[in-house]
Structures are given as structure tokens and as C-alpha cells.
Design an enzyme around this catalytic site. Structure first.
Site, PDB file in Angstrom:
ATOM      1  N   SER A 259      -8.579  -2.634   3.131  1.00  0.00           N
ATOM      2  CA  SER A 259      -7.431  -3.102   2.134  1.00  0.00           C
ATOM      3  C   SER A 259      -6.950  -2.155   1.306  1.00  0.00           C
ATOM      4  CB  SER A 259      -8.400  -4.048   1.106  1.00  0.00           C
ATOM      5  OG  SER A 259      -9.226  -3.425   0.466  1.00  0.00           O
ATOM      6  N   LYS A 260      -6.081  -2.791   0.396  1.00  0.00           N
ATOM      7  CA  LYS A 260      -5.632  -1.769  -0.783  1.00  0.00           C
ATOM      8  C   LYS A 260      -6.658  -0.881  -1.515  1.00  0.00           C
ATOM      9  CE  LYS A 260      -1.482  -4.345  -1.562  1.00  0.00           C
ATOM     10  NZ  LYS A 260      -1.039  -5.337  -2.419  1.00  0.00           N
ATOM     11  N   ARG A 261      -7.734  -1.658  -1.633  1.00  0.00           N
ATOM     12  CA  ARG A 261      -8.750  -0.808  -2.152  1.00  0.00           C
ATOM     13  C   ARG A 261      -9.173   0.640  -1.583  1.00  0.00           C
ATOM     14  NH1 ARG A 261     -14.108  -4.002  -4.170  1.00  0.00           N
ATOM     15  NH2 ARG A 261     -15.131  -2.109  -4.610  1.00  0.00           N
TER      16      ARG A 261
END
Ligand code: GLU
Length: 490
Positions: A259-261
Site C-alpha cells: 500500500s501507500k504506506r
């Protein structure tokens, strides 16, 4: 090997944002499968959810696919027999089949207000067989009332999901999959603005476009029973399904999807065009993504696109999630960089060099690339890992100084710098000859001069061959840096 009926696959992104690496892997597997079986790849833009559509997303998807060289046979740009390929331009088909489903008693009009639906959700209830009897829809209202409300135009169409049956399908990756229909809501198929939801548009188009195989990410697995119910209701043969394993975060403590994390915390680019910016080779990215879920069944890890087409089979796609591994991608990329000609590498490196504000002639950049080609993993490292070619080092690597700088280093270096002054053609051979003669005359090993010279000129104790390095840095800069190091390191 060609199939009968012919293989037709589709890559069907929603333009809700830039193309994610996971999306590219889906596109790639579709492409490999289609090419392997002499079939066609359709690009279909699923843009019926106008509220989630993002401007520019379709362009980004197109750019990303063209950067990696995955050519579709049909799509909004290429056109094709089944055009149009943008769902927002196909709405009459969805309305028609929503109507067919209603007439067959497999879907119904629902007129519930937002408030009523809210109340139902607050009570944690689903819109399914047990609640639909309490809601305002064409199954509970009189025909006259239904006609009146339909004319007023404020309705949705919902799928009438049977209760306590099982919706079963075969998945090439997962085998036989079945879902209890009691767990499935009466899905909205047509929204009040007349637009279809994903489910309706997706199956109508897969059918109308003669799609033979639906290859998509695991996140769509739970949608498939709904689709199977609709195929059945419409009397259509469903395509063959293959759900690809999830791409997981490399952070195993966190688990879950990439994910963007991961982009923020681990520096993993999540969007395809970010890989382009970061200087990855498109062929390397595809090679890496091919192995993220599929295994060739051999030890081989480096494949050109054609080789992947040859080797690919859906049977060798695994069902369990695969961790994204940036080091592996860098390793693959490193091999693709080695395969470039020096000219190609120099051409690819130039924008990064200029971005950093350095000026360099073609000839020098060529020389630099020749020296570093085997030592970098991504193109920008020509600069970011080798700044000493472009500017004086800002300092000296501590461990290198500790290990390589001795009491006699400063004197030897100054003597070497003096001798470099005499060179007319400052090339690899000339700097080497000067160094070896000096070492002989001073009765020291060549290393006693090589190591300090490298430290002085590059600021560190490792790197490409020292004579080539000195020649590439140039006479004036070498002499200047040697004087400075002698002074600073003493
Ligand atoms: N539009 C869906 C997406 O954005 C397509 C899913 C599918 O392939 O059915 O991924």
C-alpha cells in the site's frame, strides 16, 4: 497453442487513480496468457463510477502500459470490433440487461430513500432476502405504485440473490470455489443516476466482448459469486476465472496488501510511472512482476517478454499472497542495466545528470558510464552513487580513511599530484604509469599511492578501477583534490 474458442482477455482498470504495480501485474499476466495462446488483449476502461473517476488517470494508465510495452489489441485508442471500450460510452447495454434481469424475475426495482437505507445500515442489516420484504421495492409495492415510482425515475435496480444456495465456480488458480448466497447482498446493479455498478457493467461487457478468461486480482474473488449469479440469470456461459494472489507488503509484521504506506515508510514505489521516474528498466519491472505470483518451474529468473510468453502458464500461478521484494527487483534491474550498450546507458543517465544540475560532455558521460555500468542497480545511480565524477567530494569515508590513510599518504599523494602535472594526454595508461613509477622509486607498494589517491579523488575507498576513475575525473580536479586531501587528512 491457440484455444477454441479463441482466447480473449481484458485488462479493465477503473480510472480512479494512477496505475498501481499490482494493476500492471494483472495486465502482464493477461498479456502473457493471450500471447501464449495467440489470443487478443482488450483494454477496457471501467469508468462508470463518475464520483471516483480521477482526471488524468486514464492517461496515466495508457502511459504506463506504453512505457512497459504491453500492447493491447483493442481499446479506446486502437478501437476494435467491440467498440466502444470505455464503459461510460456503453450505458445503453447495461440498461438493457438490467431490464432483462427484471423481466426474468432475477432483479427488481428498489425505491428506498437514503434515510431508510441509513436506518437499515445502522441496524447492521444487509439488503438481502430477509430484509427486502420490509423495504420499498417492486417486490413489496403494488404494480401501480411501482409504475408510478419508476416513471418518477428515482430508483435503483437490485439483483435478487437467492437465499441459502451456493454460488460455485472453478478458478484456474484456486480450484473449485463456492460461496453461500445468504452472505451476498442484493447488489445494486443500476444506480439512480442510470449508471451501472461495477458488477453489472463488468459482466455485460465480458459477455458482449466475448471474453474467454477473466484474469484479475484476488480482491475481486468475492465479487465473482455475484457475477456467476448474473451469468446464470441471463443464461450466459461465464468465462473462465483466474484470481491472482495478493501482492503483500514486505513488512511482514504489518502484513496485508502492498500500500501507500509501504511507499512512504519503505520507499517502495507503488505506482508504475514512479518506477519510470526512479529509473527502472521497464523490461526488468515486467520480469520481476512476472515472478510475483507465477513460477516458471525452473531456477531461471531472468526472462525477456518473449521468453515469458513462452514459459507462462496459469497453472503455475500460486494462490497464496506474495511479498513484494524491492531488493529482488533491484537485482533483476541490475542485470538489465548490464545488458545495455554504454551508449544506451549514457542516454538514459543524461536526464538524471542534468536534473542534478551537472554539466557533462557526451564523451565524458560515456566514459563514466563505462566505468560504473557493472556497479549500479538503477540508472540514476550513475550520478547518485558516483557524484565525485561531477563535483569534489564533500568529505572522506571514515572507515576508508582509518584503514587506508597512513602517515606517509600525504607526502606520497603530493608527489603523485606533482607528477600528474606533467601528463599531456591524461588517460588511464598515463596515470597508471606515473603511479607505478613513483611507487617503484619510493620503494613502496602501488597500494600505498592507489588507496590515498582514490580516497582523495572520490572520497571513498571503493569504486571502479582507480586509473580509469582518475582519468575520468580529469587532471585539474585530481590534482586539486589530492592537495586538499593531503591538507585535510594530514
Ligand atoms: N475495474 C476493476 C478494477 O479496477 C476490474 C476488475 C476486474 O478485472 O473485473 O480493477
Amino acid at each position: 497453442m491457440a484455444f477454441d474458442p479463441p482466447v480473449r482477455v481484458r485488462f479493465a482498470p477503473s480510472p480512479t487513480g494512477r496505475l498501481h504495480v499490482g494493476g500492471l501485474r494483472t495486465a502482464l499476466y493477461n498479456y502473457l496468457f493471450a500471447r501464449k495462446h495467440e489470443g487478443d488483449v482488450v483494454l477496457r476502461i471501467e469508468d462508470t463510477d463518475q464520483t471516483r473517476s480521477v482526471r488524468g488517470a486514464e492517461d496515466d494508465i495508457r502511459d504506463a502500459l506504453s512505457w512497459v510495452g504491453l500492447d493491447c489489441d483493442e481499446g479506446p485508442d486502437q478501437g476494435g470490433e467491440y467498440a466502444p471500450y470505455r464503459q461510460s460510452e456503453r450505458t445503453e447495454h447495461y440498461r438493457e440487461y438490467a431490464q432483462t434481469l427484471i423481466e426474468a424475475g432475477r432483479a427488481y426495482y428498489a425505491f428506498d430513500t437514503e434515510g431508510e437505507l441509513e436506518e437499515m445500515r445502522e441496524g447492521n442489516r444487509a439488503y438481502d432476502g430477509s430484509t427486502r420484504r420490509q423495504m420499498r421495492n417492486s417486490l413489496t409495492l403494488s404494480d401501480a405504485e411501482v409504475d408510478r415510482l419508476v416513471d418518477a425515475g428515482d430508483y435503483v435496480v437490485r439483483l435478487k440473490v437467492p437465499r441459502q444456495e451456493s454460488a460455485r465456480f472453478d478458478d484456474v488458480v484456486r480450484g473449485s470455489v463456492s460461496f453461500d448466497t445468504s452472505e451476498i447482498d442484493d447488489q445494486v446493479l443500476l444506480k439512480s443516476d442510470g449508471m451501472p455498478t461495477y458488477h453489472l457493467a463488468n459482466i455485460v461487457d465480458d459477455h458482449l466482448m466475448d471474453i474467454s478468461h477473466v484474469i484479475r486480482g484476488e480482491e475481486w474473488l468475492s465479487s465473482t459469486p455475484k457475477h456467476v449469479l448474473m451469468y446464470d440469470a441471463l443464461g450466459w456461459e461465464p468465462p473462465t476465472f483466474a484470481h491472482l494472489p495478493l501482492i503483500l507488503s514486505p513488512d511482514s509484521d504489518r502484513g496485508g496488501k502492498l500500500s501507500k504506506r509501504d511507499a512512504n515508510e519503505l520507499g517502495i514505489p507503488v505506482y508504475v510511472t514512479d518506477y519510470r521516474e526512479a529509473g527502472y528498466e521497464p523490461a526488468a519491472l515486467l520480469n520481476f512482476l512476472a515472478l510475483l505470483g507465477w513460477s516458471p518451474g525452473t531456477e531461471e529468473e531472468l526472462f525477456s517478454l518473449d521468453e515469458m510468453v513462452d514459459a507462462f502458464s496459469l497453472d503455475r500461478v500460486g494462490a497464496s499472497g506474495v511479498q513484494f521484494d524491492l531488493d529482488k527487483l533491484r537485482w533483476v534491474n541490475e542485470h538489465y542495466i548490464r545488458d545495455l550498450s554504454v551508449e544506451e546507458l549514457a542516454e538514459k543517465a543524461r536526464p538524471y545528470v542534468e536534473d542534478e544540475g551537472y554539466e557533462v560532455s557526451d564523451e565524458r558521460l560515456h566514459t563514466i558510464c563505462e566505468l560504473v555500468q557493472d556497479r549500479i542497480q538503477v540508472v540514476p545511480e550513475v550520478v547518485t552513487d558516483n557524484r565525485y565524477f561531477f563535483e569534489d567530494p564533500k568529505g572522506y569515508e571514515e572507515a576508508g580513511v582509518e584503514k587506508r590513510w597512513t602517515d606517509e599518504s600525504a607526502d606520497l599523494l603530493l608527489a603523485y599530484a606533482d607528477r600528474l602535472e606533467d601528463i599531456d594526454t591524461f588517460d588511464t595508461d598515463a596515470v597508471e604509469t606515473k603511479l607505478r613509477t613513483l611507487a617503484d622509486e619510493e620503494n613502496v607498494g602501488a597500494g600505498a599511492v592507489i588507496h590515498p589517491a582514490r580516497l582523495a579523488v572520490s572520497g571513498r575507498s571503493y569504486g571502479p578501477g582507480v586509473f580509469g576513475l582518475l582519468a575520468a575525473v580529469g587532471k585539474e580536479a585530481c590534482i586539486r583534490r589530492m592537495h586538499r586531501a593531503a591538507e585535510e587528512l594530514g
